[in-house]
Design a protein around this motif. Structure first.
Motif, short mmCIF file in Angstrom:
data_model
loop_
_atom_site.label_atom_id
_atom_site.label_comp_id
_atom_site.label_asym_id
_atom_site.label_seq_id
_atom_site.Cartn_x
_atom_site.Cartn_y
_atom_site.Cartn_z
N ILE A 67 52.92 5.46 79.48
CA ILE A 67 54.15 4.47 80.03
C ILE A 67 55.03 3.97 78.98
CG2 ILE A 67 53.04 4.20 82.13
CD1 ILE A 67 52.23 1.39 81.39
N GLN A 68 54.66 3.56 77.84
CA GLN A 68 55.26 2.98 76.67
C GLN A 68 56.29 4.23 76.15
OE1 GLN A 68 53.17 0.32 73.67
NE2 GLN A 68 51.04 1.10 74.97
N ARG A 69 55.88 5.21 76.30
CA ARG A 69 56.74 6.29 75.54
C ARG A 69 58.08 6.51 77.05
NH1 ARG A 69 52.01 9.50 74.20
NH2 ARG A 69 51.72 9.28 72.05
N ASP A 70 57.62 6.33 77.95
CA ASP A 70 58.49 6.17 79.20
C ASP A 70 59.28 4.98 78.92
OD1 ASP A 70 55.91 7.12 81.80
OD2 ASP A 70 57.54 8.63 80.48
N ILE A 71 58.93 3.92 78.56
CA ILE A 71 59.81 2.72 78.68
C ILE A 71 60.77 3.12 77.61
CG2 ILE A 71 59.87 0.37 77.85
CD1 ILE A 71 57.34 -0.13 79.56
N LYS A 72 60.34 3.56 76.27
CA LYS A 72 61.20 3.94 75.17
C LYS A 72 62.39 5.09 75.62
CE LYS A 72 57.70 3.18 71.70
NZ LYS A 72 56.91 3.93 70.80
N THR A 73 61.85 5.97 76.51
CA THR A 73 62.95 6.96 76.95
C THR A 73 63.86 6.27 77.75
OG1 THR A 73 61.25 8.68 76.87
CG2 THR A 73 63.26 8.84 78.61
N TYR A 74 63.53 5.36 78.69
CA TYR A 74 64.43 4.44 79.64
C TYR A 74 65.34 3.73 78.89
CZ TYR A 74 65.91 1.39 83.33
OH TYR A 74 66.67 0.73 84.08
N PRO A 100 55.20 3.50 66.84
CA PRO A 100 53.90 3.20 67.04
C PRO A 100 53.84 2.52 68.49
CG PRO A 100 54.11 2.48 64.84
CD PRO A 100 55.62 2.96 65.30
N ASN A 101 52.71 2.81 69.26
CA ASN A 101 52.53 1.95 70.40
C ASN A 101 51.57 0.89 70.40
OD1 ASN A 101 54.24 3.89 71.87
ND2 ASN A 101 52.71 5.29 72.17
N TYR A 102 51.56 0.00 71.27
CA TYR A 102 50.76 -0.98 71.52
C TYR A 102 49.41 -0.41 71.74
CZ TYR A 102 54.28 -4.56 70.59
OH TYR A 102 55.42 -5.19 70.09
N MET A 124 39.62 9.15 74.42
CA MET A 124 40.36 8.05 75.19
C MET A 124 40.02 8.13 76.62
SD MET A 124 44.03 8.36 73.18
CE MET A 124 44.65 7.05 74.32
N SER A 125 40.01 6.88 77.41
CA SER A 125 40.00 6.84 78.74
C SER A 125 41.24 7.33 79.48
CB SER A 125 39.67 5.30 79.20
OG SER A 125 40.62 4.60 78.83
N ARG A 126 41.24 7.55 80.71
CA ARG A 126 42.32 7.93 81.46
C ARG A 126 43.40 6.69 81.38
NH1 ARG A 126 41.92 12.65 84.45
NH2 ARG A 126 39.70 13.29 84.86
N PHE A 127 42.81 5.40 81.52
CA PHE A 127 43.93 4.56 81.48
C PHE A 127 44.53 4.08 80.33
CE2 PHE A 127 45.71 1.05 83.81
CZ PHE A 127 45.95 -0.16 82.85
N SER A 128 43.73 4.61 79.20
CA SER A 128 44.25 4.37 77.67
C SER A 128 45.41 5.52 77.72
CB SER A 128 43.28 4.73 76.79
OG SER A 128 42.21 3.66 76.79
N VAL A 129 45.31 6.53 78.15
CA VAL A 129 46.45 7.61 78.13
C VAL A 129 47.50 7.26 78.87
CG1 VAL A 129 46.62 10.00 78.86
CG2 VAL A 129 44.47 9.54 77.73
N PHE A 130 47.26 6.69 80.17
CA PHE A 130 48.25 6.22 80.84
C PHE A 130 49.15 4.92 80.30
CE2 PHE A 130 50.35 5.37 84.78
CZ PHE A 130 50.41 4.02 84.90
N PHE A 131 48.43 4.12 79.71
CA PHE A 131 49.04 3.14 79.03
C PHE A 131 49.88 3.45 77.90
CE2 PHE A 131 49.73 -1.25 78.38
CZ PHE A 131 49.56 -1.79 76.89
N GLU A 132 49.47 4.38 76.97
CA GLU A 132 50.22 5.04 75.88
C GLU A 132 51.29 5.66 76.47
OE1 GLU A 132 48.00 6.58 72.42
OE2 GLU A 132 49.34 8.42 72.50
#
Length: 658
Positions: free
Chosen positions: A11-18, A170-172, A1-9
């Motif tokens: 931040i979705q978990r961060d949003i879920k946490t929030y 699942p994440n987008y 996975m690219s770094r941005f793919s890792v980042f995108f995945e």
């Protein structure tokens, strides 16, 4: 996975946490209100509860944001730099820690509220100075600590299961685009949205200070219980920390000489009193009434009611025409040598309420202030003269605990914008005109009364509709320095001073017509917020007016060679209307008796000069005259300041006993 793919995945978990944490805060708030509903005042309706839940939701946007930010920094950002790093367990561990702490605090909130009728405040820090073992046993015996901890563990297990399930959902996937431009545009949008989202959370669902919400202005309902429920446990603990920090700053106070307490007590008494109680030392006998007993007494504390707009050199600004009109009346006395108690509004209020000088200790957060009235307090002494004493404030009752504090110090009633139904104009409260309108309607029912009034409009964010209020900017521009004539921001700020001054003037004029047997005392809470020059003199920068107006008042009431500060107002008022021999208690002298010193935390003022307390030989002379008088006044000021500070400190920290 690219770094941005890792980042995108991530931040979705961060949003879920929030989102999970935000909902948890709201769930606990709702549960607290429902379980503790017996504390809800009888006149509280569902609208108030909904308002509390909405304000609490906005505050919790901040709390959840702080916790989610930690997850973002620890998990997301580390994973970006080390893509192979597995952060799932770390995120779960952090989430479990958050849930555990919040669940324990939720359980602790109930006994705490039962004990103090507030959520967590600065008293949580008293544990360090208390008997920890005794507290622990009390928690077991009195507050069912084991049962509450068991309840927290059960809730923790259930909530952790939900959190874990949410994180594993699942994440987008990262969207795939056909061109590099589209790829780049999407990444830029994602990255830019992060600080925008953080800013939105920082201001509690807003993007600027004007519409923000915080623990100081969040009490927007008529219910004290609901106002406390608005604060989630993180916000309540932050309040406790902020207040404790303010109090801690008063640990080292210059001018306090505890070892001289008996010497100072005898000095203020002026006689040979011998006692282990401060009370007889502070007792004073009124000389006899100088005016007929007023039906109503109004003490107006104008927000940033500075002295400098009254000075002749600023006449062309037309800022203080209202107060100038009052001052020129035959039934009005005015002194220009007057300082606020300190640099903040709360200290001005506490000076008038308690009669104590500022010693860098927030009086309104001292536990002693809620256990008994100070012997120098205003309300009990005016009540002995037959008055009912009320406090009127255009803001919210939770600000600086102003409602709890004034009622604890003997005031009969407290009225805020929530009580008289005025819609808030900004984050601090309602328009000044609404305060006086509500007070005027109230007067028809009561007599005799004392009303201590604190205005709010002349305060940031300076968002009044000045045109609607009749403000003419051209009249101010004519008096501005050339380099400031086009300074719209400065003109807008000065317009708020103009508005406050106009409202105060109109109230005095209308009330005098309707109740001619009324007395008015007008002053400011502090100065030093807005000036038309970058280098104002200390006199221009720090002094505030003191105006006394009403039947029996003459220009000669206040001697020309006097000076004072807000602690002198109460004894001056009593000497005006109390019968001969009436006993009252004060650390300060009446201005009718020729008082020659006023001071706050930094500056002192005499009838002739103003200067820093720490450097009494360097001062600005504003009333030129006999040099020997000026120097003599400066020389004697230091001992008087130390005496009053030491007495105030002793009453605050030690109480009446020597």
């Amino acid at each position: 996975m690219s770094r941005f793919s890792v980042f995108f995945e991530n931040i979705q978990r961060d949003i879920k946490t929030y989102v999970f944490l935000l909902l948890l805060f709201c769930l606990y708030r709702g549960a607290f209100i429902w379980i503790m509903q017996s504390y809800i005042e009888p006149n509280t309706g569902m609208t108030d509860i909904a308002l509390a839940m909405w304000a609490g939701f906005r505050l919790s946007l901040k709390s959840a944001g702080v916790l989610a930010l930690l997850s973002f920094l620890v998990c997301t950002m580390s994973n970006v730099f080390v893509p192979k790093l597995k952060t799932t367990s770390i995120r779960l561990w952090l989430g479990g820690l958050y849930i555990a702490v919040l669940s324990i605090l939720f359980q602790a909130r109930f006994p705490y509220y039962n004990a103090f009728h507030v959520t967590f405040n600065q008293n949580v820090f008293n544990t360090m100075n208390d008997d920890v073992y005794a507290l622990f046993i009390t928690m077991i015996q009195e507050y069912n600590l084991p049962v509450r901890l068991l309840g927290a563990l059960v809730i923790l297990y259930f909530l952790y299961f939900l959190f874990k399930t949410l994180l594993k959902s699942p994440n987008y996937p990262l969207p795939q685009f056909t061109t590099k431009t589209q790829h780049l545009f999407f990444r830029v949008v994602v990255i830019v949205m992060i600080p925008i989202f953080m800013l939105f959370m920082r201001f509690g669902g807003s993007f600027n200070y004007n519409h923000s919400i915080n623990w100081e202005n969040g009490a927007i309902t008529k219910s004290s219980f609901l106002n406390e429920a608005i604060l989630d446990d993180m916000q309540a603990l932050y309040r406790a920390y902020a207040v404790h920090d303010r109090m801690a700053q008063g640990d080292q106070i210059s001018g306090i000489h505890k070892e001289k307490i008996r010497e100072y007590s005898k000095l203020v008494a002026g006689n040979n009193v011998e006692s282990d109680d401060l009370t007889p030392y502070l007792a004073r006998q009124a000389a006899g009434a100088k005016i007929a007993k007023p039906r109503h007494i109004f003490i107006v504390i104008g927000e940033t009611y500075s002295q400098w707009p009254l000075m002749e050199k600023f006449d062309k600004l037309n800022l203080a025409n209202g107060l100038k009109d009052i001052i020129k009346q035959d039934d009005t006395a005015y002194t220009q040598a007057f300082l606020p108690n300190a640099s903040f509004t709360a200290m001005a209020v506490t000076a008038l309420v308690t009669g104590l000088s500022d010693v860098s200790i927030p009086v309104n957060y001292q536990q002693r202030s809620y256990e008994q009235t100070y012997i120098t307090a205003l309300a009990p002494q005016m009540q002995k003269l037959g008055y009912k004493v009320d406090f009127w404030y255009g803001g919210f009752p939770s600000w600086e605990r102003i409602k709890d504090f004034t009622l604890a110090q003997g005031f009969d009633h407290f009225y805020s914008c929530a009580d008289f139904g005025a819609e808030p104009d900004n984050i601090w409260g309602t328009k000044d005109e609404y305060i006086f309108q509500a007070l005027s309607k109230h007067l028809d029912e009561e007599a005799p009364t004392v009303h201590l009034i604190l205005t709010v409009s002349n305060h940031p964010p300076y968002n009044l509709d000045l045109d609607k209020a009749g403000f003419d900017a051209a009249k101010i521009m004519d008096g501005l320095p050339e380099d400031q004539k086009n300074n719209k921001e400065l003109i807008r700020k000065l317009g708020h001073y103009w508005y406050m001054d106009k409202v105060v003037h109109d109230f005095v004029k209308e009330t005098k017509e309707k109740y001619p047997d009324s007395l008015f005392i007008i002053t400011g809470d502090h100065s030093d917020r807005v000036n038309v020059t970058d280098t104002p003199t200390p006199y221009e920068r720090y002094t505030i007016p003191l105006v006394i107006s009403g039947p029996g008042i003459t220009k000669a009431l206040l001697p020309s060679d006097i000076a004072g500060s807000q602690v002198n107002i109460m004894p001056t008022l009593i000497e005006l209307l109390a019968p001969k021999g009436f006993t009252y208690y004060s650390i300060a002298n009446s201005l009718t008796k020729g008082n020659q010193i006023g001071f706050n935390n930094d500056y002192s003022i005499t009838p002739y000069a103003i200067g820093k307390i720490t450097n009494p030989t360097d001062y600005e002379v504003f009333n030129h005259g006999d040099l020997s008088k000026i120097e003599a006044a400066q020389d004697s000021s230091q001992d008087k300041i130390s005496m009053m500070r030491t007495l105030s400190w002793w009453l605050l920290v030690k109480g009446n006993q020597l």
